[in-house]
Design an enzyme around this catalytic site. Sequence first.
Site, PDB file in Angstrom:
ATOM      1  N   TYR A   1      16.467  30.290   4.300  1.00  0.00           N
ATOM      2  CA  TYR A   1      16.029  31.223   5.156  1.00  0.00           C
ATOM      3  C   TYR A   1      16.082  31.168   6.945  1.00  0.00           C
ATOM      4  O   TYR A   1      16.329  30.618   7.456  1.00  0.00           O
ATOM      5  CB  TYR A   1      14.208  30.165   5.267  1.00  0.00           C
ATOM      6  CG  TYR A   1      13.878  30.406   3.894  1.00  0.00           C
ATOM      7  CD1 TYR A   1      14.110  31.247   2.909  1.00  0.00           C
ATOM      8  CD2 TYR A   1      13.401  28.773   3.567  1.00  0.00           C
ATOM      9  CE1 TYR A   1      13.293  31.028   1.789  1.00  0.00           C
ATOM     10  CE2 TYR A   1      12.943  29.431   2.087  1.00  0.00           C
ATOM     11  CZ  TYR A   1      12.648  29.789   1.119  1.00  0.00           C
ATOM     12  OH  TYR A   1      12.366  29.727  -0.268  1.00  0.00           O
TER      13      TYR A   1
ATOM     14  N   LYS B   1       0.574  -0.964  -0.043  1.00  0.00           N
ATOM     15  CA  LYS B   1      -0.198  -0.043   0.002  1.00  0.00           C
ATOM     16  C   LYS B   1       0.616   1.365   0.067  1.00  0.00           C
ATOM     17  O   LYS B   1       2.165   1.201   0.529  1.00  0.00           O
ATOM     18  CB  LYS B   1      -0.370   0.330   1.515  1.00  0.00           C
ATOM     19  CG  LYS B   1      -0.021   0.100   2.385  1.00  0.00           C
ATOM     20  CD  LYS B   1      -0.816   0.059   3.983  1.00  0.00           C
ATOM     21  CE  LYS B   1      -0.452  -0.268   4.818  1.00  0.00           C
ATOM     22  NZ  LYS B   1      -1.064  -0.599   6.249  1.00  0.00           N
TER      23      LYS B   1
HETATM   24  C1  LIG Z   1      -0.189  -2.186   6.484  1.00  0.00           C
HETATM   25  C2  LIG Z   1      -0.828  -2.862   7.061  1.00  0.00           C
HETATM   26  C3  LIG Z   1       0.026  -4.205   7.098  1.00  0.00           C
HETATM   27  C4  LIG Z   1       1.205  -4.149   7.174  1.00  0.00           C
HETATM   28  O1  LIG Z   1       1.744  -3.322   8.825  1.00  0.00           O
HETATM   29  P1  LIG Z   1       3.401  -3.576   9.140  1.00  0.00           P
HETATM   30  O2  LIG Z   1       2.994  -3.183  10.541  1.00  0.00           O
HETATM   31  O3  LIG Z   1       3.797  -2.442   8.276  1.00  0.00           O
HETATM   32  O4  LIG Z   1       3.731  -5.029   8.487  1.00  0.00           O
HETATM   33  C5  LIG Z   1      -0.821  -5.317   7.960  1.00  0.00           C
HETATM   34  N1  LIG Z   1      -2.336  -5.664   8.036  1.00  0.00           N
HETATM   35  C6  LIG Z   1      -2.511  -4.373   7.792  1.00  0.00           C
HETATM   36  C7  LIG Z   1      -4.563  -5.072   7.822  1.00  0.00           C
HETATM   37  C8  LIG Z   1      -2.127  -3.281   7.095  1.00  0.00           C
HETATM   38  O5  LIG Z   1      -3.362  -2.259   6.964  1.00  0.00           O
END
Ligand SMILES: *Cc1c(COP(=O)(O)O)cnc(C)c1O
Length: 388
Positions: A264, A36
């Site tokens: 800045y 994601k």
């Molecule tokens: C983002 C997410 C993961 C992965 O989590 P990590 O801590 O990066 O391994 C797994 N399951 C769900 C539902 C998530 O939203």
Amino acid sequence: MRSGSMRVAEISLPAIRHNVRRVRELTGGAVIVVVKAGGYGHGAAITANAAFAAGATIVATADLEEALALRDAGVTGPLLCWLHGVRADFGEAVDAGIEIGVSTLEQLERLGAAAAERGSQAVAQLKVDTGLSRNGSCPDDWPVIFARAAELEAEGLVRVRGIFSHLANAGDEADRAQATRFDEAIELLRQAGIDPELRHLAASAATFSSPHLHYNAVRVGVTAYGLSPFADKTSAQLGLIPAMTLRSEIIALRGVPAGTGVSYGFNHVCEAATTLALVPMGYADGMPRALNGSGAWVTVAGEPRPIVGRIGMDQFIIDVGPLAGRLSLGDPVVLFGDPEQGYPPVEIWSGLMRTINYEIIASIGPRVIRVPIDGPDRNPAADAEARA
Ligand SMILES: *Cc1c(COP(=O)(O)O)cnc(C)c1O
């Protein structure tokens, strides 16, 4: 890659493959790799392909849009997504063969209807809330959702491939309480006549801390990219290799006298005569602006050098004083990468910003070009020996 790109995130494919294999060896079950948010800033398609090459069973995104984009990018393996707006078109998911994480009866009905319309079968994984109080169906709704899922399965419209839940990481006891509820959900689902192929609860943290929570699959994000989900453990301590090296280059060098104000607001003033190097990365590229004055450093010609003055939208400045005679325009600057290679770990930034490494990597901006770097697979035994 376009020529002249000044902002590059090199993504090591051998590192991602190593990390996915490491999780497979640790758990012995199926591995779902989460890509994601643009593969946590690494590039979703780059990561997905490397993950499948290393034996990932499924690649997952949050949104359907992200999963569809992976299909457009030519990723053909099994995809799962679980966070849906009320207008998400599950018909597109069915057409593209994307598995849908189902959190509500309404989503299940929409998925079944989309399959019926097309005369085909949708694939669902039931997402249950076991205590996180976020996405996923509540225990009160399980009997109705599971019964309806069994009906749709009997009609051939929906195949229920899995059941999953997400941990709150609120401590061992809270994790165990969630696992107990998850066991109840699995049992209820079986009573409803569905024996799901995949059962997954653990994300990265529980994958590495809690073997009793592995079930027959885990869903890992941050560890696939080689980063630690724990504040008190490094990547190397977990046997992981950070995959991203964030690089830029020196585009200007200037000698300045003592008393020169920098950037800045002049909140950095050079105490002595020195040389300043200009680097074309800024907060639009994911460098936190608040790093200003925090003591953050980058590596130039293999040496750590401090970031000085305020970070702009597009550029920042380093004091390269002692190195000045050895530097030329175009010399590489590494903002973060694998500390085993002498680069600053991303955790320096997340520590200074009181956040987690996840937020830093997920915030790398769109001007930064992601460049996959392939190479021979690393040998974990040799890696361990090299570290010893
Ligand atoms: C983002 C997410 C993961 C992965 O989590 P990590 O801590 O990066 O391994 C797994 N399951 C769900 C539902 C998530 O939203």
